[in-house]
Design an enzyme around this catalytic site. Sequence first.
Site, PDB file in Angstrom:
ATOM      1  CG  PHE A   1      -2.112   1.321   1.402  1.00 33.55           C
ATOM      2  CD1 PHE A   1      -2.259   1.723   0.556  1.00 33.55           C
ATOM      3  CD2 PHE A   1      -1.344   1.584   2.486  1.00 33.55           C
ATOM      4  CE1 PHE A   1      -2.968   2.683   0.833  1.00 33.55           C
ATOM      5  CE2 PHE A   1      -2.212   2.665   3.012  1.00 33.55           C
ATOM      6  CZ  PHE A   1      -2.504   3.374   2.357  1.00 33.55           C
TER       7      PHE A   1
ATOM      8  CG  ASP B   1       6.218  -6.287  -2.129  1.00 30.95           C
ATOM      9  OD1 ASP B   1       5.960  -5.086  -2.128  1.00 30.95           O
ATOM     10  OD2 ASP B   1       5.937  -7.595  -2.132  1.00 30.95           O
TER      11      ASP B   1
ATOM     12  N   GLY C   1       1.733  -7.787  -0.935  1.00 33.05           N
ATOM     13  CA  GLY C   1       1.744  -6.671  -2.296  1.00 33.05           C
ATOM     14  C   GLY C   1       1.295  -7.759  -2.886  1.00 33.05           C
TER      15      GLY C   1
ATOM     16  CB  ALA D   1       6.521  -4.106   7.543  1.00 36.86           C
TER      17      ALA D   1
ATOM     18  CE1 TYR E   1       3.074  -3.926  12.937  1.00 33.57           C
ATOM     19  CE2 TYR E   1       2.491  -1.680  14.294  1.00 33.57           C
ATOM     20  CZ  TYR E   1       3.039  -2.059  12.574  1.00 33.57           C
ATOM     21  OH  TYR E   1       3.106  -0.806  12.466  1.00 33.57           O
TER      22      TYR E   1
ATOM     23  CE  LYS F   1       7.118  -1.709  10.968  1.00 28.39           C
ATOM     24  NZ  LYS F   1       7.744  -1.243   9.934  1.00 28.39           N
TER      25      LYS F   1
ATOM     26  CB  VAL G   1     -11.385   0.715  10.790  1.00 29.43           C
ATOM     27  CG1 VAL G   1      -9.778   1.633  10.443  1.00 29.43           C
ATOM     28  CG2 VAL G   1     -11.927  -0.072  11.143  1.00 29.43           C
TER      29      VAL G   1
HETATM   30  C1  UD1 Z   1      -3.076   0.849  12.696  1.00 30.07           C
HETATM   31  C2  UD1 Z   1      -2.239  -0.041  11.366  1.00 30.07           C
HETATM   32  C3  UD1 Z   1      -0.665  -0.605  11.855  1.00 30.07           C
HETATM   33  C4  UD1 Z   1      -0.198   1.139  12.487  1.00 30.07           C
HETATM   34  C5  UD1 Z   1      -1.090   1.425  13.469  1.00 30.07           C
HETATM   35  C6  UD1 Z   1      -0.304   2.790  13.960  1.00 30.07           C
HETATM   36  C7  UD1 Z   1      -3.236  -2.035  10.022  1.00 30.07           C
HETATM   37  C8  UD1 Z   1      -4.378  -3.141   9.363  1.00 30.07           C
HETATM   38  N1  UD1 Z   1      -2.656  -1.454  10.625  1.00 30.07           N
HETATM   39  O1  UD1 Z   1      -3.058  -0.675  13.320  1.00 30.07           O
HETATM   40  O2  UD1 Z   1       0.152  -1.194  10.791  1.00 30.07           O
HETATM   41  O3  UD1 Z   1       1.203   1.064  12.531  1.00 30.07           O
HETATM   42  O4  UD1 Z   1      -2.566   1.634  12.794  1.00 30.07           O
HETATM   43  O5  UD1 Z   1      -0.750   3.054  14.925  1.00 30.07           O
HETATM   44  O6  UD1 Z   1      -2.512  -0.764   8.914  1.00 30.07           O
HETATM   45  N2  UD1 Z   1     -12.003  -2.041  13.565  1.00 30.07           N
HETATM   46  C9  UD1 Z   1     -13.135  -2.271  13.702  1.00 30.07           C
HETATM   47  N3  UD1 Z   1     -13.520  -2.663  12.863  1.00 30.07           N
HETATM   48  C10 UD1 Z   1     -13.134  -3.670  11.777  1.00 30.07           C
HETATM   49  C11 UD1 Z   1     -11.290  -3.518  12.067  1.00 30.07           C
HETATM   50  C12 UD1 Z   1     -11.418  -2.423  12.703  1.00 30.07           C
HETATM   51  O7  UD1 Z   1     -13.948  -1.460  14.725  1.00 30.07           O
HETATM   52  O8  UD1 Z   1     -13.281  -4.438  10.952  1.00 30.07           O
HETATM   53  C13 UD1 Z   1     -10.788  -1.301  14.688  1.00 30.07           C
HETATM   54  C14 UD1 Z   1      -9.635  -2.168  15.145  1.00 30.07           C
HETATM   55  O9  UD1 Z   1     -10.414  -2.969  16.837  1.00 30.07           O
HETATM   56  C15 UD1 Z   1      -8.753  -0.665  16.327  1.00 30.07           C
HETATM   57  C16 UD1 Z   1      -9.379   0.516  15.201  1.00 30.07           C
HETATM   58  O10 UD1 Z   1     -10.684   0.060  14.329  1.00 30.07           O
HETATM   59  O11 UD1 Z   1      -9.925   0.069  16.866  1.00 30.07           O
HETATM   60  C17 UD1 Z   1      -8.480   0.263  14.386  1.00 30.07           C
HETATM   61  O12 UD1 Z   1      -7.488  -0.641  13.593  1.00 30.07           O
HETATM   62  P1  UD1 Z   1      -7.137  -1.137  12.590  1.00 30.07           P
HETATM   63  O13 UD1 Z   1      -7.113  -0.338  11.175  1.00 30.07           O
HETATM   64  O14 UD1 Z   1      -6.927  -2.539  12.406  1.00 30.07           O
HETATM   65  O15 UD1 Z   1      -6.168   0.183  12.963  1.00 30.07           O
HETATM   66  P2  UD1 Z   1      -4.722  -0.822  13.985  1.00 30.07           P
HETATM   67  O16 UD1 Z   1      -5.182  -1.647  15.270  1.00 30.07           O
HETATM   68  O17 UD1 Z   1      -5.151   1.028  14.752  1.00 30.07           O
END
Ligand code: UD1
Length: 306
Positions: free
Chosen positions: A16, A35, A40, A77, A143, A147, A187
């Site tokens: 991405f 990659d 990817g 990563a 994770y 990092k 998300v």
């Molecule tokens: C993300 C990144 C991580 C990065 C971090 C920086 C991804 C996959 N993860 O983690 O690499 O280093 O931010 O802070 O890019 N959620 C829902 N429903 C869903 C999916 C997620 O409610 O269908 C919630 C999760 O529980 C979380 C929030 O949305 O509370 C964000 O989740 P996610 O997008 O996976 O990101 P992070 O866990 O914050």
Amino acid sequence: MKLKGANVLVTGGAGFIGSWIAETLADKNNVRILDALITGKKQNIPEGVEFIKGDVRNAGDVRAAVKGVDIVFHQAANVQIPLSIEDPVFDSDVNVRGTLNVMEACRKSGVKRVVYASSSALYGNPEKIPTPETCYPDPLSPYGTSKMAGEYYTKVYSSLYGLETVSLRYFNVYGPRQNPDSPYSGVLSIFSKNIKEKRSLTVFGDGRQRRDFVNVRDVVEANILAATADGVSGEAFNIGTGIAVSINEIISMLGKIAGKNLDVMYSERRQGDARKSCADTRKAREELGFSPKIGLEEGLRELLQS
Ligand code: UD1
């Protein structure tokens, strides 16, 4: 240092963020991508860019990829926090050993600067919000730990070996091409896909957890600034917007843009999930000149249209 006519390597360049960096730089620089095509995708590789299929876990692959390179953007990563909880050894192999392989190869081949994709996940649930870079790292997941280790290696390579390194602590990066296909994907990529396919959204927890969502185009800009700024070697910078939005708020914004009420289900909170994450952006603004340009509403609109 200028980013024009440079020989550039983007690890994870079919992913991405990496593919956005490669595409943006390909115009005026010689860009190579390394990659392993695990997450990817070949179709993300921009035209006119050299592609080496190889894995950062393999030191030989990395050595071949850094030959003749001036600047490395190390984006390869594992980015999935739940996957790191399921398989911490895999996460560490890619994020720690992979980073070490990149640093070693760069040190030995005369690379000038490495820009490292670090993460706000290293803060865990920090004491201060918005969180400055000086906050004590206290990760909640393997994770966040891997990092952090990667970042600290880059810092030590700067002080010990004089290899210029800059770490960017990404907050929640979103935008087109973020892969929505795993249950652990970002998300916004999952939500936008489900809305387009008229499926319901699942919220893990009460939806009041907050995230600082930063658009991938702004993240590319941050990488270019980190590759060219003077006097920043060994430093780490928060890359976010300074605005934290809850998942519930995101859902109402998406509903407004889509022009309908969205079907939402609530499920159990995820392990290792931070409660609130928000960048203090002062250091990046003052030392890199970074200021994000794309507002969340504009970014969400584009996501739903892409
Ligand atoms: C993300 C990144 C991580 C990065 C971090 C920086 C991804 C996959 N993860 O983690 O690499 O280093 O931010 O802070 O890019 N959620 C829902 N429903 C869903 C999916 C997620 O409610 O269908 C919630 C999760 O529980 C979380 C929030 O949305 O509370 C964000 O989740 P996610 O997008 O996976 O990101 P992070 O866990 O914050």
